[in-house]
Design an enzyme around this catalytic site. Sequence first.
Site: not given
Ligand code: AMP
Length: 392
Positions: A7, A88, A177, A203, A205-206, A236, A278, A327-328, A330, A379
């Site tokens: 990637n 990727r 994604h 999905h 995440g950020n 975003r 974050d 986020i999903g 964690n 992925e």
């Molecule tokens: P990604 O783009 O999939 O790497 O996800 C990044 C996002 O996941 C960020 O907003 C992080 O704050 C969130 N994240 C990672 N670990 C945790 C956690 N332990 N608790 C809450 N959010 C998390």
Amino acid sequence: MKILSVNTGSSSLKFQLYEMPEEKVLISGVFERIGIKESFYTIKINGEKIKKEVDLENHKQAFKILVDELLNNNIVDSLKEIKGIGNRVVQGGSYFDSSVVVDEEVISKIDELSALAPLHNPAAIVGIRAEQEVFPNALLTVVFDTAFHQTMEEETYLYALPYDWCSKYGIRKYGAHGTSHKYVSLRANEILGKNDTKLITCHIGNGASISAVKNGKCINTSMGLTPNAGLIMGSRCGDIDATIVPYIMDKAGLSTKEIDNIMNKQSGLLGISGVSSDSRDIEQGIEDGNERCVLAHKMFVRRIIDYIAKYYVELGGCDAIIFTAGIGENSKDTRKDIMNGLSVLGVKVDDENNSLRGKEVRVSAEDSKIPCYVIPTDEEVMIARDTYDFIK
Ligand code: AMP
């Protein structure tokens, strides 16, 4: 057979080397700050993580260092053992509905689509060119983030804009994604023990997107022409009234570059909270009583619930809701608030399971009408699988 999954970012290069078909990870790592001062790389072998600071002028140099590490750590005896490299690529437009072997025509199409993914597509080409020099014997492939969404119907992927904008300018929904949505939906089907399923894959995440997947095929997804559509994300805005753009450009005297930057980098959780993009910082802010963090979280969750409800109707029901990505996987609070917001559909949380982090688990209660699962995404293994399929 050894397959490398890659990637490439504009200044980074993430990799995992697999033994296929066992899908065993032999080594993984990331080169960071390529072409920038204070570059370094980290590698993980047998659970041990090593960080090394080294000048990295370009991606080719990063690959050469990777080769040295593979040889020095006896992971390969010769470069010829690496039979394939999968890359990727974020944007495949309407050209690609599956992974392909790299040739000059493929490279020129990826290049042509760079306007839709200016940070990602050019970087992928840089990576591929470097691989061609460093690994002349390996089969190079590309795996597109958009390919999984190519099964959407015209009525779903078109915007209600002048009809010929799609053929003339490529204005349509492509999604993103896709590799992750495909991985978790395949895994969900394994868990459910059937393939004729109606799934909603989240999905989150950020960057964040939701897909509706029927019998293994994507029928709708929340991202659009670009990855700034649908859900509220770290920085975003996702869906907004399109007329806000010309209105605020006029009012605040913003250029197209400035408005684009604000919508992509200063909006979302960051824009509303004024604290951070974050979600961990947002959760901390909520604990500290910061009302703007509470508001950002509420808006973020609301939008996800709205999309799940929409896709529930579009699918005509739902066999499972899947949570994945940062986020999903964690954030138990985010998952809980989403599931509670779906109580009208009979969704019920299992608090004990939902407090587990980062592993595959059912997070809904036994008597929940729709089972909800966390499935950590992968992925990289999808890229390795597709590349292996071309060679085996
Ligand atoms: P990604 O783009 O999939 O790497 O996800 C990044 C996002 O996941 C960020 O907003 C992080 O704050 C969130 N994240 C990672 N670990 C945790 C956690 N332990 N608790 C809450 N959010 C998390």
